[in-house]
Scaffold this active site. Structure first.
Site, PDB file in Angstrom:
ATOM      1  N   ASP A 255       0.860  -1.177   0.000  1.00  0.00           N
ATOM      2  CA  ASP A 255       0.000   0.000   0.000  1.00  0.00           C
ATOM      3  C   ASP A 255       0.900   1.232   0.000  1.00  0.00           C
ATOM      4  O   ASP A 255       1.968   1.247   0.630  1.00  0.00           O
ATOM      5  CB  ASP A 255      -0.865  -0.021   1.283  1.00  0.00           C
ATOM      6  N   ILE A 256       0.498   2.278  -0.725  1.00  0.00           N
ATOM      7  CA  ILE A 256       1.265   3.534  -0.735  1.00  0.00           C
ATOM      8  C   ILE A 256       0.932   4.297   0.548  1.00  0.00           C
ATOM      9  O   ILE A 256      -0.238   4.551   0.855  1.00  0.00           O
ATOM     10  CB  ILE A 256       0.925   4.367  -1.975  1.00  0.00           C
ATOM     11  N   ASN A 263      -3.079  12.814  -2.282  1.00  0.00           N
ATOM     12  CA  ASN A 263      -4.103  13.355  -3.177  1.00  0.00           C
ATOM     13  C   ASN A 263      -4.600  14.709  -2.692  1.00  0.00           C
ATOM     14  O   ASN A 263      -4.838  15.625  -3.495  1.00  0.00           O
ATOM     15  CB  ASN A 263      -5.291  12.391  -3.285  1.00  0.00           C
ATOM     16  N   HIS A 268      -5.775  14.893  -7.393  1.00  0.00           N
ATOM     17  CA  HIS A 268      -6.008  13.517  -7.850  1.00  0.00           C
ATOM     18  C   HIS A 268      -5.267  13.204  -9.148  1.00  0.00           C
ATOM     19  O   HIS A 268      -4.878  12.050  -9.374  1.00  0.00           O
ATOM     20  CB  HIS A 268      -7.510  13.269  -8.012  1.00  0.00           C
ATOM     21  N   ASP A 272      -2.881  10.059  -9.611  1.00  0.00           N
ATOM     22  CA  ASP A 272      -2.919   9.061 -10.697  1.00  0.00           C
ATOM     23  C   ASP A 272      -1.529   8.882 -11.308  1.00  0.00           C
ATOM     24  O   ASP A 272      -1.102   7.747 -11.583  1.00  0.00           O
ATOM     25  CB  ASP A 272      -3.914   9.490 -11.772  1.00  0.00           C
ATOM     26  N   TYR A 291       7.543 -16.161 -12.678  1.00  0.00           N
ATOM     27  CA  TYR A 291       6.594 -16.692 -11.702  1.00  0.00           C
ATOM     28  C   TYR A 291       5.772 -15.600 -11.020  1.00  0.00           C
ATOM     29  O   TYR A 291       5.117 -15.861 -10.019  1.00  0.00           O
ATOM     30  CB  TYR A 291       7.340 -17.495 -10.638  1.00  0.00           C
ATOM     31  N   GLU A 300      -5.097   2.424  -3.807  1.00  0.00           N
ATOM     32  CA  GLU A 300      -3.632   2.508  -3.811  1.00  0.00           C
ATOM     33  C   GLU A 300      -2.985   1.207  -3.339  1.00  0.00           C
ATOM     34  O   GLU A 300      -1.793   1.165  -3.013  1.00  0.00           O
ATOM     35  CB  GLU A 300      -3.163   3.664  -2.910  1.00  0.00           C
TER      36      GLU A 300
END
Length: 383
Positions: A255-256, A263, A268, A272, A291, A300
């Site tokens: 997760d960021i 944002n 936004h 993006d 793999y 996110e």
């Protein structure tokens, strides 16, 4: 005599049918290419020679047959080019087959004149059937001249001319309409073939479009990697594949950190772009790993499925990913961890079995990701 004329008609009809099949992809009409007219002209010329071989002897120097109809049909369908070619071959054949005599020379000239006049007549604006009828009369006119010159007995001359006109007009009418039928049939077959080709092309285009739409349905529109639907299907598929191999399946979820604040701070659109840059960098990093399957899990949050990969191998890759994101140095002034964008990572690994489900792996990896966040983010947690 009647029997011989009917033999000529039979040969004529059979030959038109065979020629129609041989040259079915090279239709003859006034606008045909010169090559097509050449092929047809040669065929009609050969047909005329064959008809001469089955002619009957009227007297020592004179023969009768329906060779002029080969020239007439050539002119009626293709104009002067095939008519001249056919008449020239017939003229040569008349001399070669029966010797260089006065009769042969006159008959050869008669064939050439028939080709020239019928070829010119073909350019006139008449109904095609009527035009073919007139051409037949032209051919009969030249034949009549030859017969008149070399048949001395009046009764024989009248008998031959009457029989010749009767059979020629009947045979010409039938041959002309048979040729039209064959030409229309071949045209219908060609059109059907083209329609089938177009249908196949349409089906191929439709399949390509469906495949493209199918790919789109599995693709995240913003980042270009697999979406949640694709993630679920790949995880389920790989889980099933590994059930009997006793090989591990490792799931990395990240997760960021403080992306909502990113944002709020930069907008936004910038958010993006941040997702796109990070996705591209990680995709390049694991591009050579056969793999791995990289997907956007939602918002996110991202996930990477590693097949036949142990937990310690996953941790090594997670560290590379963490360092890669930091090396991008994307400004994040509102982050509580660093002044650049960072990520939190959770890792879980399982050997698929009948007692467990893919959701169990997701739950463990997601729990590990939650632990990374509670530890202050920008860290890696495992089971």
């Amino acid at each position: 005599m009647l029997k011989d004329f009917f033999s000529n008609i039979t040969i004529l009809i059979a030959s038109f049918t065979v020629m129609g099949q041989i040259l079915k992809n090279k239709p003859l009409h006034p606008s045909s290419s010169f090559k097509s007219k050449l092929y047809w002209g040669i065929c009609y010329g050969v047909l005329g020679i064959i008809l001469m071989l089955f002619s009957f002897q009227i007297n020592p120097t004179t023969i009768a047959d329906l060779r002029h109809l080969a020239i007439v049909i050539a002119a009626a369908f293709g104009g002067w080019v095939p008519a001249i070619i056919a008449s020239s071959l017939i003229a040569i054949g008349r001399i070669v087959l029966f010797g260089l005599t006065d009769t042969a020379i006159v008959a050869a000239i008669s064939a050439l004149l028939t080709g020239i006049v019928c070829g010119g007549f073909s350019k006139l604006n008449f109904h095609p059937t009527l035009k073919a009828f007139y051409m037949n009369l032209i051919g009969l006119f030249f034949v009549s001249i030859v017969f008149t010159l070399y048949i001395e007995d009046t009764n024989t001359l009248l008998n031959v001319l009457m029989m010749h006109y009767l059979i020629s007009l009947f045979g010409g009418f039938f041959s002309y309409h048979l040729s039209i039928y064959i030409a229309n049939s071949n045209s219908a077959v060609r059109e059907l073939h083209l329609s089938l080709i177009k249908l196949q092309e349409s089906e191929q285009e439709l399949n390509k479009a469906n495949q493209f739409l199918n790919r789109l349905s599995y693709m995240d529109g913003l980042t270009g990697i697999g979406n949640r639907r694709y993630f679920d299907e790949v995880l389920s598929k790989e889980w099933s594949n590994l059930l009997t191999t006793n090989s591990p399946l490792t799931l990395l979820m990240f997760d960021i950190d403080y992306f909502k604040k990113y944002n709020d701070t930069y907008g936004h659109l910038a958010g993006d772009q941040c997702l796109q840059v990070i996705t591209s960098a990680i995709k390049d990093l694991i591009a050579n790993n056969p793999y791995s399957t990289f997907c956007r899990y939602g918002g996110e949050e991202f996930a990477i499925i590693f097949t036949k990969t142990k937990l310690d191998q996953g941790v090594a890759i997670a560290k590379l990913i963490q360092n890669k994101v930091q090396s991008l140095k994307i400004d994040h002034s509102s982050s509580e961890v660093a002044d650049i964008v960072t990520i939190s990572i959770g890792l879980a690994s399982m050997i698929p079995s009948s007692e467990t489900q893919p959701n169990d792996l997701i739950h463990i990896a997601d729990t590990c990701l939650y632990i990374s966040k509670t530890k202050g983010r920008n860290t890696i947690s495992t089971t």
